[in-house]
Design an enzyme around this catalytic site. Structure first.
Site, PDB file in Angstrom:
ATOM      1  N   GLY A   3       6.713   4.353   3.198  1.00 44.78           N
ATOM      2  CA  GLY A   3       6.633   4.577   4.497  1.00 44.78           C
ATOM      3  C   GLY A   3       5.928   5.714   5.122  1.00 44.78           C
ATOM      4  N   SER A   4       5.161   5.950   4.307  1.00 39.07           N
ATOM      5  CA  SER A   4       4.218   7.397   4.930  1.00 39.07           C
ATOM      6  C   SER A   4       3.245   6.884   6.103  1.00 39.07           C
ATOM      7  CB  SER A   4       3.465   7.948   3.874  1.00 39.07           C
ATOM      8  OG  SER A   4       2.442   6.910   3.302  1.00 39.07           O
ATOM      9  N   ASN A   5       2.708   5.744   6.120  1.00 29.90           N
ATOM     10  CA  ASN A   5       2.063   5.404   7.445  1.00 29.90           C
ATOM     11  C   ASN A   5       2.557   5.442   8.568  1.00 29.90           C
ATOM     12  OD1 ASN A   5      -0.793   5.021   6.851  1.00 29.90           O
ATOM     13  ND2 ASN A   5      -0.183   3.672   4.988  1.00 29.90           N
ATOM     14  N   ASN A  92      -3.354  -4.334  10.308  1.00 27.62           N
ATOM     15  CA  ASN A  92      -2.932  -4.257   8.902  1.00 27.62           C
ATOM     16  C   ASN A  92      -3.792  -3.215   8.532  1.00 27.62           C
ATOM     17  OD1 ASN A  92      -1.665  -4.654   6.386  1.00 27.62           O
ATOM     18  ND2 ASN A  92      -3.387  -5.695   5.798  1.00 27.62           N
ATOM     19  N   HIS A  94      -5.272  -1.715   5.038  1.00 32.24           N
ATOM     20  CA  HIS A  94      -5.568  -1.931   3.637  1.00 32.24           C
ATOM     21  C   HIS A  94      -6.382  -0.959   3.094  1.00 32.24           C
ATOM     22  CE1 HIS A  94      -6.311  -4.535   0.169  1.00 32.24           C
ATOM     23  NE2 HIS A  94      -7.629  -4.115   0.033  1.00 32.24           N
ATOM     24  N   ASP A 135      -5.764  -9.941   4.416  1.00 34.04           N
ATOM     25  CA  ASP A 135      -6.773  -8.987   4.507  1.00 34.04           C
ATOM     26  C   ASP A 135      -8.159  -9.598   5.035  1.00 34.04           C
ATOM     27  OD1 ASP A 135      -5.151  -7.171   3.130  1.00 34.04           O
ATOM     28  OD2 ASP A 135      -5.650  -7.888   1.280  1.00 34.04           O
ATOM     29  N   GLU A 164      -5.602   6.985   5.233  1.00 33.29           N
ATOM     30  CA  GLU A 164      -5.114   6.096   6.273  1.00 33.29           C
ATOM     31  C   GLU A 164      -4.090   6.775   7.390  1.00 33.29           C
ATOM     32  OE1 GLU A 164      -2.558   3.146   3.878  1.00 33.29           O
ATOM     33  OE2 GLU A 164      -3.871   3.415   2.176  1.00 33.29           O
TER      34      GLU A 164
END
Ligand code: GRF
Length: 201
Positions: A3-5, A92, A94, A135, A164
């Protein structure tokens, strides 16, 4: 994932405004992202067996008036009906430079191991619009990260993850504000004065 993003996205939007995280969805009840969000009073939902049911998903997103879906560490293929309903409104992240090192089964440590095995000298996150394939949707922005001799997949993953955290919130904000969009031909359109890479860097 961890959950860091989500945390990076939330912190960025709190700072710049204009959009906010209204709902956090995971297909794993144990996801740290869910407990982190719940502690902050952000609504959460767990989709286990219903994750592949487009109607459940659409009802959930619509009932929370979700305008942009941000996938970060979500490993399932989003049902085509949901992709269609949110075309140009779902992105998304990646952890490699697409179109290389992506596709089904390319997630987590596997991605970074494949980059190291290929001897690539550069990696880095890609943020793209989501289409019906893993992707595969139109690439919005990428952030090059060096691969160093002697890197382990964990070391490379950590370096890419830091990028990211910078790239995803900025791109999500630009899409949310309409300054980046998917045009009718499936290409990424940006405001002339606001190219995503310049904005990101
Ligand atoms: C990120 O590396 C993302 O690119 C990948 O899964 C990881 C999720 O990390 N798809 P986190 O959950 O945001 O910490």
């Amino acid at each position: 994932g961890g959950g860091s993003n989500l945390q990076a996205l939330h912190a960025y939007l709190e700072r710049v405004g204009g959009a906010k995280v209204v709902l956090v969805v995971s297909d794993r009840a144990s996801s740290t992202a869910l407990s982190w969000a719940a502690e902050r009073g952000i609504e959460t939902a767990i989709l286990e067996s219903q994750a592949n049911d487009p109607r459940t998903l659409l009802r959930l997103l619509e009932s929370h008036r979700v305008e942009l879906v941000v996938l970060a560490g979500y490993l399932r293929l989003v049902p085509a009906e949901v992709v269609r309903a949110y075309r140009g409104r779902m992105v998304n992240v990646h952890p490699a430079l697409l179109p290389a090192f992506g596709g089904p089964q390319m997630y987590g440590a596997r991605v970074h191991r494949a980059v190291l095995e290929a001897g690539a000298r550069l990696s880095g996150p890609t943020v793209h619009f989501v289409d019906e394939m893993y992707d595969h949707g139109a690439i919005i922005a990428q952030w090059p990260v060096p691969v160093f001799a002697g890197d382990t997949d964990a070391a490379l993953a950590a370096r890419v993850l830091r990028a990211e955290h910078l790239l995803l919130p900025r791109v999500a904000h630009l899409v949310a504000s309409g300054r980046i969009r998917l045009d009718a031909n499936g290409r990424v359109a940006t405001m002339h004065s606001d190219p995503p890479d310049r904005a990101a860097f």
